[in-house]
Design an enzyme around this catalytic site. Structure first.
Site, PDB file in Angstrom:
ATOM      1  N   GLU A   1       0.821  -1.207   0.000  1.00  0.00           N
ATOM      2  CA  GLU A   1       0.000   0.000   0.000  1.00  0.00           C
ATOM      3  C   GLU A   1       0.859   1.264   0.000  1.00  0.00           C
ATOM      4  O   GLU A   1       0.552   2.235  -0.713  1.00  0.00           O
ATOM      5  CB  GLU A   1      -0.927  -0.015   1.219  1.00  0.00           C
TER       6      GLU A   1
ATOM      7  N   GLU B   1       2.332   1.656  -3.363  1.00  0.00           N
ATOM      8  CA  GLU B   1       1.284   2.057  -4.299  1.00  0.00           C
ATOM      9  C   GLU B   1       1.008   3.552  -4.166  1.00  0.00           C
ATOM     10  O   GLU B   1       0.842   4.263  -5.170  1.00  0.00           O
ATOM     11  CB  GLU B   1      -0.001   1.259  -4.031  1.00  0.00           C
TER      12      GLU B   1
ATOM     13  N   CYS C   1      -8.576  -1.958   3.399  1.00  0.00           N
ATOM     14  CA  CYS C   1      -8.396  -3.050   4.366  1.00  0.00           C
ATOM     15  C   CYS C   1      -9.701  -3.509   5.006  1.00  0.00           C
ATOM     16  O   CYS C   1      -9.807  -4.646   5.457  1.00  0.00           O
ATOM     17  CB  CYS C   1      -7.439  -2.613   5.480  1.00  0.00           C
TER      18      CYS C   1
ATOM     19  N   SER D   1      -7.277   1.730  -2.900  1.00  0.00           N
ATOM     20  CA  SER D   1      -6.068   0.940  -3.093  1.00  0.00           C
ATOM     21  C   SER D   1      -6.462  -0.420  -3.651  1.00  0.00           C
ATOM     22  O   SER D   1      -7.507  -0.968  -3.286  1.00  0.00           O
ATOM     23  CB  SER D   1      -5.339   0.759  -1.759  1.00  0.00           C
TER      24      SER D   1
ATOM     25  N   LYS E   1     -15.531 -10.201   7.524  1.00  0.00           N
ATOM     26  CA  LYS E   1     -14.468 -11.052   6.986  1.00  0.00           C
ATOM     27  C   LYS E   1     -15.018 -12.387   6.492  1.00  0.00           C
ATOM     28  O   LYS E   1     -14.441 -13.022   5.612  1.00  0.00           O
ATOM     29  CB  LYS E   1     -13.410 -11.303   8.068  1.00  0.00           C
TER      30      LYS E   1
ATOM     31  N   GLU F   1     -16.076 -11.576   3.072  1.00  0.00           N
ATOM     32  CA  GLU F   1     -14.930 -11.194   2.252  1.00  0.00           C
ATOM     33  C   GLU F   1     -14.222 -12.408   1.674  1.00  0.00           C
ATOM     34  O   GLU F   1     -13.875 -12.438   0.488  1.00  0.00           O
ATOM     35  CB  GLU F   1     -13.942 -10.362   3.080  1.00  0.00           C
TER      36      GLU F   1
ATOM     37  N   GLU G   1     -13.084 -12.893  -6.653  1.00  0.00           N
ATOM     38  CA  GLU G   1     -11.937 -12.145  -7.170  1.00  0.00           C
ATOM     39  C   GLU G   1     -10.748 -12.149  -6.217  1.00  0.00           C
ATOM     40  O   GLU G   1      -9.654 -11.702  -6.577  1.00  0.00           O
ATOM     41  CB  GLU G   1     -12.334 -10.701  -7.499  1.00  0.00           C
TER      42      GLU G   1
ATOM     43  N   CYS H   1     -10.994  -1.717  13.996  1.00  0.00           N
ATOM     44  CA  CYS H   1     -11.221  -3.138  14.275  1.00  0.00           C
ATOM     45  C   CYS H   1     -11.381  -3.450  15.765  1.00  0.00           C
ATOM     46  O   CYS H   1     -11.993  -4.455  16.118  1.00  0.00           O
ATOM     47  CB  CYS H   1     -10.079  -3.967  13.700  1.00  0.00           C
TER      48      CYS H   1
END
Length: 590
Positions: free
Chosen positions: A282, A285, A302, A322, A361, A364, A369, A506
């Protein structure tokens, strides 16, 4: 400050004039029970469990939203009050699925505790019950209306925290129930799976979709090698399930517990390692976007709750995201490539289990993908609460366990990796690396306190070499909906924005231990308490920058080459696209 005088149960009190009766009682050490009330979130007085008797009033009044007044005389536990509270709770129990012995909330159910405190039996009222709706077709959230008491706390959380208003009161009168419009699956109804509705629920009407049985089955499968990864925020909260103070860091005991649960063939690694890996990708990037004229500001990716929010409600921001996968997914990708090849292990036999503070999660890891060549990065995700249940299931005395370390090499992490769990932590961790890359030197100033804290929006302007960086931190779905587009269209040129789906990051995820409502209502901020543990862990680390983690350096030297390389993109990056909401699909169908 204007003060008023009143008496409560014959005791003279002097309190600020803006206090409610409930606040005055708590300051006097008198406990008035509540059920629907959550301070600053749901203050409707709908459940009427907090009723008190005020001399001169025509009927009992709700303490949670009735302001004090000069000369008021209050009785909090008179016979009339106690009878009313018992009646209210008995009526709730009459329509409640009383399966306490097998319920996941049996040790921290607010209705059960209140029933016990009032001496209720649940046998006084018999008759028709509302029709039960049980939906477990979401990967993340289970709804069970047989345990719902219609307190409205989840509705308020969905509106005020997530900002999406997926949950609402449906029907009228006796048929009233809470759920999405048209009884859609939560996965299709616009839900971002932040789990704040679960955190707000006083019973088990809302809970995470448990993956415990699936994990136990994998542990007992001789053809599978179970590998655990543990998110940074879990270590700051799991201890609460075993009566340790809020914010106690239990890293070593988590490693010991999972090693005993998984058995000798399992491995216990740390998601902090892949948090460091995420920062490498990240941060580079971000540097590439700044230096090569890419889309700015870059926004973190994230948080799967934030990603769902962006894809469903804010598709215009997708080019700013990102392309990095989350640490959960990066860990699985490296585990089933670099680590598997290095140890001559068939990656198809690896069963990766993540322990997360988040229910999003669970959804996710199902995203196609995010798989690499058809193999999912992560196979199952359990919440902090589910890990606590497994620890009890396996008969472990958690507090008596020794402090052990994570397995190597994927258990090595820097202080930057551990602060990922707090709002502003991803930003600060990325800046520690980006600043060194942009300046070409190892900077001593690594603590960016301007992006810490629990304010809804935090902004900072930082000077790195000859470059001025404008950054911002946003947390909570509602805050993101209100603020992100404002920042993108601002005259101020932002470079980097961190967004988290949960307020506080989190540490306050929807999969963390339930906090007793009375502590929340007293003003305890769990976000700050749990975040302290992560910042203390950061300070205790010898290595506090992700790019200085020696194992991270080896992964690049031996396998990935450089950050943002072709192989790194193949394994560690992804893409995001606009997702249609259920209501839009329904309209198109009709």
């Amino acid at each position: 400050m204007e003060l008023v005088n009143l008496t409560m149960n014959g005791i003279a009190l002097q309190v600020p004039s803006h206090y409610t009766i409930l606040e005055a009682a708590r300051e006097a050490g008198i406990k008035i029970p509540t059920l629907c009330f959550l301070k600053d979130l749901n203050e409707t007085g709908a459940c009427r469990v907090c009723v008190v008797e005020v001399e001169g009033a025509r009927s009992l009044v709700t303490a949670c939203n009735m302001k004090v007044s000069e000369g008021m005389k209050v009785h909090t536990h008179s016979s009339k009050v106690l009878d009313s509270r018992r009646m209210t709770v008995e009526l709730l129990l009459a329509n409640h699925n009383v399966e306490c012995t097998t319920c996941v909330r049996n040790h921290n159910c607010e209705l059960k505790q209140l029933s016990n405190d009032l001496g209720c039996t649940g046998r006084h009222f018999k008759g028709e019950r509302r029709e039960t709706i049980y939906r477990d077709d979401s990967y993340s959230i289970v709804r069970d209306t047989s345990k719902c008491i219609l307190c409205g706390r989840c509705v308020a959380a969905c509106r005020e925290k997530a900002g999406v208003e997926v949950l609402a009161f449906n029907q009228r009168g006796f048929k009233t129930y809470i759920g999405p419009a048209f009884e859609a699956c939560m996965d299709d109804a616009g839900c971002i799976h932040c789990g704040q509705c679960i955190a707000a629920c006083p019973t088990a009407a809302l809970q995470e979709h448990s993956n415990i049985n699936q994990v136990v089955e994998a542990i007992n499968d001789p053809n599978k090698m179970v590998v655990f990864q543990v998110a940074p925020a879990v270590r700051a909260a799991l201890g609460e399930e075993f009566n340790l103070p809020i914010g106690t860091c239990v890293t070593g005991k988590i490693a010991a517990a999972l090693r005993r649960i998984g058995g000798p063939s399992s491995k216990v690694f740390d998601t902090n390692f892949s948090a460091d890996l995420t920062i490498m990708e990240e941060a580079y990037e971000l540097v590439n976007r700044i230096q090569q004229g890419g889309v700015l500001p870059m926004i973190t990716s994230c948080s799967p709750g934030w990603i769902r929010l962006a894809e469903q409600y804010m598709p215009d921001v997708l080019p700013h995201l990102s392309t990095c996968k989350s640490p959960q997914q990066m860990f699985g990708a490296i585990l089933k490539s670099y680590w598997a090849e290095k140890n001559n292990i068939d990656k198809s036999s690896i069963y990766c289990v993540s322990v997360m503070p988040c229910v999003a999660k669970k959804t996710e890891l199902k995203r196609e993908e995010l798989a690499v060549n058809g193999i999912a990065d992560v196979d199952a995700s359990i919440t902090t609460r589910e890990l606590a249940r497994m620890i009890r299931m396996y008969g472990l005395d958690f507090n008596a366990l020794p402090d052990e370390t994570f397995d190597q090499p994927l258990g090595e992490y820097s202080g930057a990796g551990t602060i990922f769990g707090a709002t502003g932590g991803v930003m600060e961790a990325a800046l520690r690396t980006a600043a060194d890359v942009l300046s070409g030197q190892s900077l001593e100033q690594i603590e960016y306190e301007a992006v810490r804290g629990v304010e809804g929006v935090k902004e900072a302007t930082l000077t790195v070499g000859d470059l001025t960086l404008n950054v911002a931190v946003i947390h909570g779905g509602k805050q993101a909906l209100e603020t992100v587009n404002q920042l993108l269209t601002s005259d101020k040129p932002y470079h980097f924005i961190e967004v988290m789906g949960c307020s506080g990051g989190c540490v306050a995820g929807g999969g963390q231990p339930h906090i007793p409502a009375h502590l929340f209502n007293k003003g305890l901020d769990i976000r700050e308490e749990r975040a302290k543990a992560l910042y203390e862990d950061d300070k205790a680390q010898v290595i506090r920058k992700s790019h200085e983690n020696p194992v991270i350096q080896n992964v690049y030297a031996e396998y990935l080459g450089t950050p943002n390389s072709h192989l790194a993109h193949e394994l560690l990056h992804t893409h995001y696209e606009k997702k249609d909401l259920y209501i839009k699909k329904l309209n198109e169908t009709n």
